[in-house]
Design a protein around this motif. Structure first.
Motif, short mmCIF file in Angstrom:
data_model
loop_
_atom_site.label_atom_id
_atom_site.label_comp_id
_atom_site.label_asym_id
_atom_site.label_seq_id
_atom_site.Cartn_x
_atom_site.Cartn_y
_atom_site.Cartn_z
N TYR A 78 -7.75 -11.63 32.35
CA TYR A 78 -8.57 -10.36 31.53
C TYR A 78 -8.15 -10.59 30.27
CZ TYR A 78 -4.22 -7.65 31.78
OH TYR A 78 -3.19 -7.14 31.53
N ALA A 90 -1.92 0.30 40.66
CA ALA A 90 -1.35 -0.91 40.31
C ALA A 90 -1.44 -1.09 38.80
CB ALA A 90 -2.19 -2.16 41.02
N CYS A 91 -0.46 -0.70 38.00
CA CYS A 91 -0.45 -0.59 36.53
C CYS A 91 0.34 -2.10 36.27
CB CYS A 91 0.36 0.19 36.08
SG CYS A 91 0.77 0.21 34.35
N GLY A 92 1.15 -2.65 36.87
CA GLY A 92 1.69 -3.77 36.62
C GLY A 92 2.73 -4.20 37.43
N MET A 93 2.77 -5.70 37.51
CA MET A 93 3.75 -6.22 38.52
C MET A 93 4.81 -7.20 38.05
SD MET A 93 1.59 -6.78 41.92
CE MET A 93 0.45 -5.60 42.69
N GLN A 115 6.54 -10.36 38.70
CA GLN A 115 5.78 -11.28 39.40
C GLN A 115 5.08 -11.94 38.22
OE1 GLN A 115 4.62 -8.76 42.75
NE2 GLN A 115 3.63 -10.66 43.48
N TYR A 116 5.53 -11.74 37.00
CA TYR A 116 4.87 -12.31 36.07
C TYR A 116 5.60 -13.56 35.65
CZ TYR A 116 2.55 -7.77 34.68
OH TYR A 116 1.98 -6.76 35.03
N MET A 118 -5.08 1.08 46.98
CA MET A 118 -4.42 0.42 46.17
C MET A 118 -5.34 0.03 44.81
SD MET A 118 -1.53 -2.42 46.48
CE MET A 118 -0.67 -3.23 45.12
N GLN A 119 -5.08 0.35 43.58
CA GLN A 119 -6.26 0.22 42.85
C GLN A 119 -5.70 -0.43 41.46
OE1 GLN A 119 -9.18 2.90 42.48
NE2 GLN A 119 -10.18 1.97 40.75
N GLY A 120 -6.12 -1.43 40.81
CA GLY A 120 -5.67 -1.96 39.66
C GLY A 120 -6.58 -1.68 38.68
N PHE A 121 -6.27 -1.57 37.22
CA PHE A 121 -7.27 -1.06 36.11
C PHE A 121 -6.87 -1.92 34.97
CE2 PHE A 121 -4.16 1.79 34.03
CZ PHE A 121 -3.27 1.95 34.91
N ILE A 122 -7.66 -1.99 34.00
CA ILE A 122 -7.39 -2.58 32.90
C ILE A 122 -7.68 -1.35 31.95
CG2 ILE A 122 -8.27 -4.32 31.02
CD1 ILE A 122 -7.24 -5.55 33.61
N PHE A 127 -13.78 -9.46 38.59
CA PHE A 127 -13.36 -8.16 38.04
C PHE A 127 -13.75 -6.96 38.71
CE2 PHE A 127 -12.23 -10.99 34.76
CZ PHE A 127 -11.05 -10.57 33.93
N ILE A 177 -4.58 -7.90 41.65
CA ILE A 177 -5.10 -6.53 41.92
C ILE A 177 -4.83 -5.88 40.49
CG2 ILE A 177 -4.61 -4.30 43.00
CD1 ILE A 177 -3.85 -5.80 45.44
N VAL A 178 -3.83 -6.15 39.76
CA VAL A 178 -3.80 -5.72 38.35
C VAL A 178 -4.77 -6.34 37.37
CG1 VAL A 178 -1.89 -5.39 36.57
CG2 VAL A 178 -1.37 -5.24 38.92
N THR A 179 -4.61 -7.49 37.41
CA THR A 179 -5.18 -8.26 36.24
C THR A 179 -6.76 -8.44 36.31
OG1 THR A 179 -5.08 -10.39 37.45
CG2 THR A 179 -3.27 -9.83 35.85
N SER A 231 -8.60 -5.50 38.10
CA SER A 231 -8.83 -4.27 38.32
C SER A 231 -9.50 -4.07 39.98
CB SER A 231 -9.99 -3.86 37.35
OG SER A 231 -9.57 -3.64 36.09
N LEU A 232 -8.73 -4.51 40.76
CA LEU A 232 -9.10 -4.73 42.06
C LEU A 232 -9.00 -3.44 42.71
CD1 LEU A 232 -8.34 -8.22 43.41
CD2 LEU A 232 -10.38 -7.54 42.21
N ARG A 233 -9.99 -3.04 43.69
CA ARG A 233 -9.40 -1.88 44.52
C ARG A 233 -9.42 -2.14 45.82
NH1 ARG A 233 -13.19 1.66 46.84
NH2 ARG A 233 -15.03 1.16 45.49
N MET A 234 -8.14 -1.91 46.59
CA MET A 234 -8.28 -2.44 47.81
C MET A 234 -7.94 -1.02 48.88
SD MET A 234 -5.52 -5.11 49.25
CE MET A 234 -5.44 -5.59 51.14
#
Lengths: 341, 341
Positions: free
Chosen positions: A66, A250-253, A256-257, A277-281, B244, B270-272, B274-277
């Motif tokens: 992204y 899911a703000c960061g991991m 695993q970077y 479980m939700q990621g976001f930019i 995305f 999921i983070v990068t 913006s996925l929703r699971m």
């Protein structure tokens, strides 16, 4: 036309695994302190630079991420606070203070200044615009309030809780009437979580042989909200401890970077407990920034929220500060002072 | 008072790993075909019984799951279609057809008949109330429309696509104007997906050495919606292929019900991205059942949607049918005929 030396931090080449200081080069070029007529740009003098975990992704060759990769041979790009030294763009004038996308050098020319926010309120430390009043602040705000939709009395767990984002999530959780526990990687950080940020409980994850059991101890009734900053084994331990209809932001991991690590077990709990479980930019939520400022500024001024920074002096200290994020060296938000005015 | 033989399928003991036919016992007792006065129950004659993957969880000793464990020594519990033989409950009368929670025996007494839905429309195969008109139908409906919020033109991937739920999700996706690809474990099923259910493409996951590459082939522009029925390696391969703001409906993870297996990598997407699971428990959505019936019944009657069942005859065939789910033996919804009227 005034010409000055311009110290820069250059990425030598794409990075594999953990980044090292030697992946970056400190160099110097010269720069004119005025913009050519007819340009549509701003010339910045950088004051504070921000070290953020997401920058690790930009050190690798892009594979549909992204954010774009950095360009080897060019200065590191990042967020920071700066003063406008010259402007040929109608939105900015000399002397303006701004925060947003800049580069790791003393001075830099920004050709697309729409990535800059003008700083209105200077009644707080300017460095806060790399943290609580900048991207990490918005990250905590969006990830906690928008993604997790907390309710009073809920059980909240925050990993990397003494970091730039985690310390805010914990305080937001307390302001929302939640019970909140944080994890961190040193005794100093664990003490800070309880004494300074008001977490109900905190623990050093490095001292727990069984993370799942540790979480069970702190959350005998389970976790409603997990603010995920680390991924990997911590996520695996959290999942069996989640309650029905739990939410994971899911703000960061960060775990695993640098290395993929083992896969994560226990995902079946997402099904059996109706977890989300939700990621976001965070940049997608920047239109909410004024709303966040309205909330956070009074809290800061009334002393109802605090913010800890880990400040290093001088652009030449930036590579070590950035690398230190991935071993958890920093306590609080990692800031680099390039110049104070 | 008429007394008859009542064949039953008993769970012998809690199960570890893959269930076997020998974990169940076929036995027989006697039952009176009328209820005692003063009771508040219904006496059912079972017609069709449903074999569903979630039942595997009930064969283990409960550890805070969303459904109770079965009781060793007692008949298996499950969903089915039945006829009311006697009723002392005001909502039901002799001759009513119902679907809902019953037990694996020819006749059974239900003391809490609020778990039964009365069947109004008998203009369709009655067995459909174990599938398209029952829990699996609601699962497909909720998981696809409510959880995934599909938009026309989006790219949809369905695993276990020839199963009770997957075949419907694929058809819902086509009705919504999406592009849909399904995976299954035999050539016969893959053919069905394309010829019968109208999937745009389908593949046999057992014939793909590199699932991530296979998905890349079918989705060169990525996946917007993944309807997750299997978990494990398939989820791991899907994550890097997600677009995305993609959505993953975590309906089931059958690959992990019998053995934990390796952990799942690639969660950082999921983070990068913006996925929703999101997981969901379909019974929480049962108040939407009438709305679903309004949608689905005309589609069935107009031939705009079809439903494939894998039907075995006789209660004594039920253990093998249930066990077969976990090796993918069934083609379509697995139904057991106990009696046709």
């Amino acid at each position: 036309m005034e010409q000055v030396q311009n110290k820069q931090i250059i990425l030598k080449d794409y990075v594999n695994g953990f980044p090292k200081e030697s992946d970056m080069l400190i160099t110097s070029s010269t720069i004119h302190l005025s913009l050519p007529e007819g340009s549509n740009a701003v010339l910045l003098k950088n004051l504070y630079l921000s070290c953020d975990p997401y920058m690790r992704g930009r050190m690798s060759e892009s594979k549909g991420s992204y954010v774009d990769s950095f360009t080897p041979g060019s200065p590191i790009e990042g967020l920071g606070v700066a003063k406008v030294v010259d402007s040929t763009h109608s939105n900015f004038k000399k002397g303006d203070l701004v925060w947003g996308g800049t580069r790791w050098e003393e001075y830099c020319i920004i050709n697309d200044p729409q990535i800059l926010f003008k700083i209105q309120d200077t009644d707080v430390p300017l460095s806060y615009y790399t943290g609580i009043l900048g991207m990490p602040g918005m990250t905590a705000y969006v990830g906690f309030y928008e993604i997790c939709a907390p309710k009073k009395g809920e059980y909240v767990f925050v990993s990397a809780a003494a970091g730039a984002v985690g310390q805010l999530v914990g305080q937001f959780a307390k302001l929302s009437g939640c019970y909140v526990v944080g994890s961190a990687g040193t005794k100093e950080k664990v003490d800070l979580l309880k004494s300074k940020f008001g977490f109900d409980e905190a623990f050093n994850y490095k001292e727990e042989r069984d993370l799942e059991a540790a979480l069970k101890r702190y959350f005998p009734d389970g976790i409603d909200i997990y603010f995920e900053n680390v991924g990997g084994k911590m996520l695996e331990a959290v999942l069996p401890n989640m309650r029905f209809n739990g939410r994971i932001s899911a703000c960061g991991m960060i775990s695993q970077y640098n290395e993929q690590g083992d896969g994560v077990r226990n995902l079946v709990h997402i099904v059996t407990k109706s977890l989300r479980m939700q990621g976001f930019i965070v940049s997608h939520y920047f239109p909410m920034y004024p709303k966040y400022m309205e909330m956070i500024m009074p809290l800061i001024k009334q002393g109802k929220i605090c913010y800890i920074e880990d400040v290093v002096e001088g652009l030449e200290s930036a590579p070590a500060a950035l690398v230190g994020l991935f071993s958890g060296r920093n306590v609080g938000k990692q800031v680099v002072v390039v110049a104070r005015e």
